[in-house]
Design an enzyme around this catalytic site. Structure first.
Site, PDB file in Angstrom:
ATOM      1  N   ARG A  98      -2.994  62.041  21.318  1.00 26.60           N
ATOM      2  CA  ARG A  98      -2.257  61.176  22.246  1.00 26.60           C
ATOM      3  C   ARG A  98      -2.614  59.742  21.869  1.00 26.60           C
ATOM      4  O   ARG A  98      -3.508  59.128  22.416  1.00 26.60           O
ATOM      5  CB  ARG A  98      -2.634  61.447  23.710  1.00 26.60           C
ATOM      6  CG  ARG A  98      -2.121  62.781  24.221  1.00 26.60           C
ATOM      7  CD  ARG A  98      -0.705  62.755  24.775  1.00 26.60           C
ATOM      8  NE  ARG A  98       0.342  63.110  23.850  1.00 26.60           N
ATOM      9  CZ  ARG A  98       1.465  63.741  24.199  1.00 26.60           C
ATOM     10  NH1 ARG A  98       1.668  64.118  25.439  1.00 26.60           N
ATOM     11  NH2 ARG A  98       2.418  63.976  23.337  1.00 26.60           N
ATOM     12  N   PHE A 115       5.919  63.389  17.434  1.00 26.36           N
ATOM     13  CA  PHE A 115       4.630  64.104  17.421  1.00 26.36           C
ATOM     14  C   PHE A 115       4.797  65.619  17.449  1.00 26.36           C
ATOM     15  O   PHE A 115       3.950  66.351  16.969  1.00 26.36           O
ATOM     16  CB  PHE A 115       3.760  63.649  18.602  1.00 26.36           C
ATOM     17  CG  PHE A 115       4.423  63.841  19.943  1.00 26.36           C
ATOM     18  CD1 PHE A 115       5.278  62.889  20.450  1.00 26.36           C
ATOM     19  CD2 PHE A 115       4.202  64.995  20.674  1.00 26.36           C
ATOM     20  CE1 PHE A 115       5.909  63.079  21.673  1.00 26.36           C
ATOM     21  CE2 PHE A 115       4.825  65.191  21.898  1.00 26.36           C
ATOM     22  CZ  PHE A 115       5.691  64.226  22.396  1.00 26.36           C
ATOM     23  N   LYS A 144       3.113  72.550  35.367  1.00 22.35           N
ATOM     24  CA  LYS A 144       1.752  72.037  35.577  1.00 22.35           C
ATOM     25  C   LYS A 144       1.259  72.462  36.967  1.00 22.35           C
ATOM     26  O   LYS A 144       0.999  73.629  37.191  1.00 22.35           O
ATOM     27  CB  LYS A 144       1.719  70.510  35.394  1.00 22.35           C
ATOM     28  CG  LYS A 144       1.753  70.073  33.928  1.00 22.35           C
ATOM     29  CD  LYS A 144       3.126  70.036  33.385  1.00 22.35           C
ATOM     30  CE  LYS A 144       3.265  69.369  32.054  1.00 22.35           C
ATOM     31  NZ  LYS A 144       4.664  69.413  31.596  1.00 22.35           N
ATOM     32  N   PHE A 197       5.445  58.062  29.773  1.00 28.27           N
ATOM     33  CA  PHE A 197       5.240  59.413  29.273  1.00 28.27           C
ATOM     34  C   PHE A 197       6.336  59.689  28.245  1.00 28.27           C
ATOM     35  O   PHE A 197       7.461  59.224  28.395  1.00 28.27           O
ATOM     36  CB  PHE A 197       5.224  60.479  30.375  1.00 28.27           C
ATOM     37  CG  PHE A 197       4.920  61.827  29.777  1.00 28.27           C
ATOM     38  CD1 PHE A 197       3.662  62.102  29.284  1.00 28.27           C
ATOM     39  CD2 PHE A 197       5.922  62.777  29.605  1.00 28.27           C
ATOM     40  CE1 PHE A 197       3.395  63.297  28.631  1.00 28.27           C
ATOM     41  CE2 PHE A 197       5.653  63.984  28.957  1.00 28.27           C
ATOM     42  CZ  PHE A 197       4.380  64.240  28.477  1.00 28.27           C
ATOM     43  N   THR A 198       6.001  60.485  27.226  1.00 27.49           N
ATOM     44  CA  THR A 198       6.882  60.644  26.060  1.00 27.49           C
ATOM     45  C   THR A 198       8.310  61.039  26.427  1.00 27.49           C
ATOM     46  O   THR A 198       9.264  60.332  26.102  1.00 27.49           O
ATOM     47  CB  THR A 198       6.281  61.701  25.116  1.00 27.49           C
ATOM     48  OG1 THR A 198       6.014  62.888  25.858  1.00 27.49           O
ATOM     49  CG2 THR A 198       4.976  61.208  24.500  1.00 27.49           C
ATOM     50  N   ASP A 254       6.901  60.776  39.371  1.00 24.18           N
ATOM     51  CA  ASP A 254       6.747  61.908  38.478  1.00 24.18           C
ATOM     52  C   ASP A 254       5.628  62.729  39.111  1.00 24.18           C
ATOM     53  O   ASP A 254       4.447  62.405  38.982  1.00 24.18           O
ATOM     54  CB  ASP A 254       6.377  61.453  37.065  1.00 24.18           C
ATOM     55  CG  ASP A 254       6.252  62.643  36.121  1.00 24.18           C
ATOM     56  OD1 ASP A 254       6.036  63.772  36.613  1.00 24.18           O
ATOM     57  OD2 ASP A 254       6.355  62.444  34.899  1.00 24.18           O
ATOM     58  N   TYR A 261      24.018  85.440  40.216  1.00 25.39           N
ATOM     59  CA  TYR A 261      24.383  84.186  39.541  1.00 25.39           C
ATOM     60  C   TYR A 261      24.338  83.017  40.521  1.00 25.39           C
ATOM     61  O   TYR A 261      23.962  81.909  40.165  1.00 25.39           O
ATOM     62  CB  TYR A 261      25.781  84.295  38.919  1.00 25.39           C
ATOM     63  CG  TYR A 261      26.102  83.075  38.076  1.00 25.39           C
ATOM     64  CD1 TYR A 261      25.589  82.962  36.783  1.00 25.39           C
ATOM     65  CD2 TYR A 261      26.869  82.033  38.588  1.00 25.39           C
ATOM     66  CE1 TYR A 261      25.838  81.836  36.030  1.00 25.39           C
ATOM     67  CE2 TYR A 261      27.115  80.896  37.834  1.00 25.39           C
ATOM     68  CZ  TYR A 261      26.600  80.798  36.551  1.00 25.39           C
ATOM     69  OH  TYR A 261      26.838  79.676  35.794  1.00 25.39           O
TER      70      TYR A 261
HETATM   71  N1  F0G Z   1       5.970  64.173  33.061  1.00 25.56           N
HETATM   72  C1  F0G Z   1       4.684  64.325  32.726  1.00 25.56           C
HETATM   73  C2  F0G Z   1       3.651  63.420  33.304  1.00 25.56           C
HETATM   74  C3  F0G Z   1       4.328  65.335  31.813  1.00 25.56           C
HETATM   75  O1  F0G Z   1       3.043  65.464  31.486  1.00 25.56           O
HETATM   76  C4  F0G Z   1       5.331  66.165  31.269  1.00 25.56           C
HETATM   77  C5  F0G Z   1       5.001  67.193  30.299  1.00 25.56           C
HETATM   78  C6  F0G Z   1       6.653  65.977  31.669  1.00 25.56           C
HETATM   79  C7  F0G Z   1       6.931  64.970  32.565  1.00 25.56           C
HETATM   80  C8  F0G Z   1       7.772  66.804  31.112  1.00 25.56           C
HETATM   81  O2  F0G Z   1       7.750  68.053  31.668  1.00 25.56           O
HETATM   82  O3  F0G Z   1       7.305  69.575  29.740  1.00 25.56           O
HETATM   83  O4  F0G Z   1       8.259  70.437  31.877  1.00 25.56           O
HETATM   84  O5  F0G Z   1       9.634  69.061  30.370  1.00 25.56           O
HETATM   85  N2  F0G Z   1       3.902  67.209  29.695  1.00 25.56           N
HETATM   86  C9  F0G Z   1       3.440  68.214  28.772  1.00 25.56           C
HETATM   87  C10 F0G Z   1       2.079  67.826  28.288  1.00 25.56           C
HETATM   88  C11 F0G Z   1       4.393  68.511  27.673  1.00 25.56           C
HETATM   89  O6  F0G Z   1       1.548  68.561  27.448  1.00 25.56           O
HETATM   90  O7  F0G Z   1       1.518  66.836  28.738  1.00 25.56           O
HETATM   91  P1  F0G Z   1       8.263  69.361  30.851  1.00 25.56           P
END
Ligand code: F0G
Length: 457
Positions: free
Chosen positions: A382, A448, A258, A124-125, A215, A72
């Protein structure tokens, strides 16, 4: 050397994929409300929805899983991950999180006050959603070229220094806790930022007491582009370039899904001790102990090993060239794509592809659904659906209305990419027959992911 380097790996294990018929796919896309996010994986032939968590791990990573220390607290795999991040990225403190958005949540909560402004090189979303939930206002300070699918600027992810300075003058530096710099910029098409630009951003930020937070999700891809395109970096290694980039900031959020080559995981890295302490207070509430943050010991081991593997030149050269191969094939057939081709995806310019479909009928969503229907290839919208609504409830229509063909790391071969290109080219020839979509369900945040649609006619 051939134009596109061959795979620097051989295949030890295979995962069969199901071939589907047109009737299967018609049923599946209807059931999914014409949203490719809602398709079942089993109904997909080639999955280019995302490069997130879809990487193939190496034999070295899989063997690391067997060495998971699932204590843990104080797992030895945590020590390995922390030491790896400190060494590769150069930051003093590491907070593990279950994925990138876990790090974004904590960062936003510890740094943003109600009414603050957060400049960024395009939104970014999930990043913007966390900034807004913490009371902040996102401001786009990317160069104009990033919004133009036809601009061939080699570093389309660059921060526009004048836009940044203007925001500082307008709202005052005390209202800007940090600038969020994506390397590379996902929504711009996987476009990189140059080292020179990062140095200038660092200088302006330092002068005004504003922190620089990366990021770093696709920082290895960005490092590769710097090596290929920026003078003075051609003889530096990927890891030297990455470390120099990170030295220009005060911290980073990371989605391990990624560039670090794992299926789940992430971290927040920081240099400031008091911020780190605040982050650990929150990580125990939202993620887990500061020594696992939502990951199992084996996940942390795989990520530590994946980070080192991602720095290998032949790996990243092949990866980026796979994208280039797909992009070149489409471009040569006259398909409108975002140029130059980025580090993780080829983006189709859906506004141009389906110029007869108005923005209110979501050309990119329409195109993504139809690519699936044609060939079982899954990709992602997108554009306006991803951008959501503004504070007054109006649809936001970003300049870029795109479909993303995202290539997972070490998963597909050039032959798979041929199937994708052939399908897109075939669809382009009969594009006039496609009709737009309208919402039948829409969630208030990050719509989305779960939205449902029906054809307009
Ligand atoms: N920042 C970027 C530039 C991303 O592309 C993503 C995720 C995140 C942050 C968030 O990371 O998914 O580990 O919580 N992008 C995915 C995509 C979902 O399909 O582009 P996460």
């Amino acid at each position: 050397m051939t134009k596109y380097p061959p795979e620097p790996y051989r295949i030890k294990m295979v995962e069969p994929i199901r071939m589907t018929t047109r009737e299967d796919r018609e049923r599946a896309i209807k059931k999914a409300g014409y949203n490719t996010f809602l398709l079942d994986s089993e109904d997909v032939y080639i999955d280019l929805l995302t490069d997130s968590g879809t990487s193939a791990m190496s034999d070295n990573q899989w063997s690391g899983l067997m060495q998971g220390d699932e204590a843990y607290a104080g797992s030895k795999n945590w020590h390995n991950l922390r030491d790896t991040v400190q060494k590769v990225f150069g930051y003093k403190y590491v907070v593990p999180t279950h994925q990138g958005r876990g790090a974004e949540n904590i960062l936003s909560k510890i740094m943003i006050k109600e009414g603050d402004y957060i400049p960024g090189n395009m939104y970014f979303t999930t990043t913007r959603a966390h900034q807004e939930l913490a009371g902040g206002n996102f401001r786009d300070v990317i160069i104009n070229e990033a919004h133009d699918p036809n601009s061939n600027h080699p570093f389309k992810g660059n921060v526009d220094l004048e836009k940044y300075q203007n925001l500082i003058n307008e709202v005052g530096p005390e209202k800007i806790p940090y600038i969020a710099v994506g390397v590379t910029v996902n929504m711009a098409g996987g476009q990189p930022v140059s080292m020179e630009n990062l140095k200038q951003v660092r200088d302006i930020s330092k002068k005004h007491g504003i922190k620089v937070i990366f990021d770093a999700t696709r920082c290895v891809e960005n490092s590769y582009f710097i090596k290929e395109r920026e003078k003075g970096y051609e003889d530096k290694s990927i890891s030297e370039i990455l470390k120099e980039m990170m030295s220009l900031g005060d911290g980073a959020t990371m989605s391990g899904k990624k560039d670090p080559l794992v299926n789940i995981g992430g971290f927040l890295a920081l240099n400031d001790k008091s911020l780190y302490q605040k982050a650990t207070q929150l990580v125990v509430v939202y993620e887990g102990m500061p020594s696992y943050g939502g990951m199992s010991g084996r996940d942390m081991e795989a990520m530590a090993r994946g980070i080192y593997e991602s720095l290998d030149y032949h790996y990243i050269e092949h990866r980026v060239n796979q994208l280039q191969y797909l992009g070149d094939k489409l471009d040569e057939a006259g398909i409108p794509i975002v140029k130059p081709v980025g580090g993780h995806a080829v983006y189709l310019d859906a506004s141009k592809f389906l110029s007869h479909i108005p923005r209110e009928e979501f050309p990119a969503q329409t195109l993504a659904a139809n690519i699936y229907l044609d060939s079982g290839v899954r990709c992602m919208e997108r554009g306006a659906v991803s951008a959501g609504r503004d504070k007054d409830g109006n649809n936001i229509y970003p300049n870029l209305e795109t479909v993303r063909l995202t290539v997972p790391r070490r998963v597909y071969t050039y032959a798979h990419l041929d199937v994708v290109a052939d399908s897109v080219i075939k669809l382009y020839e009969k594009r006039d027959q496609l009709v737009g979509l309208r919402f039948t369900y829409e969630a208030p945040v990050l719509r989305f992911f779960t939205a449902r649609f029906e054809p307009v006619k």
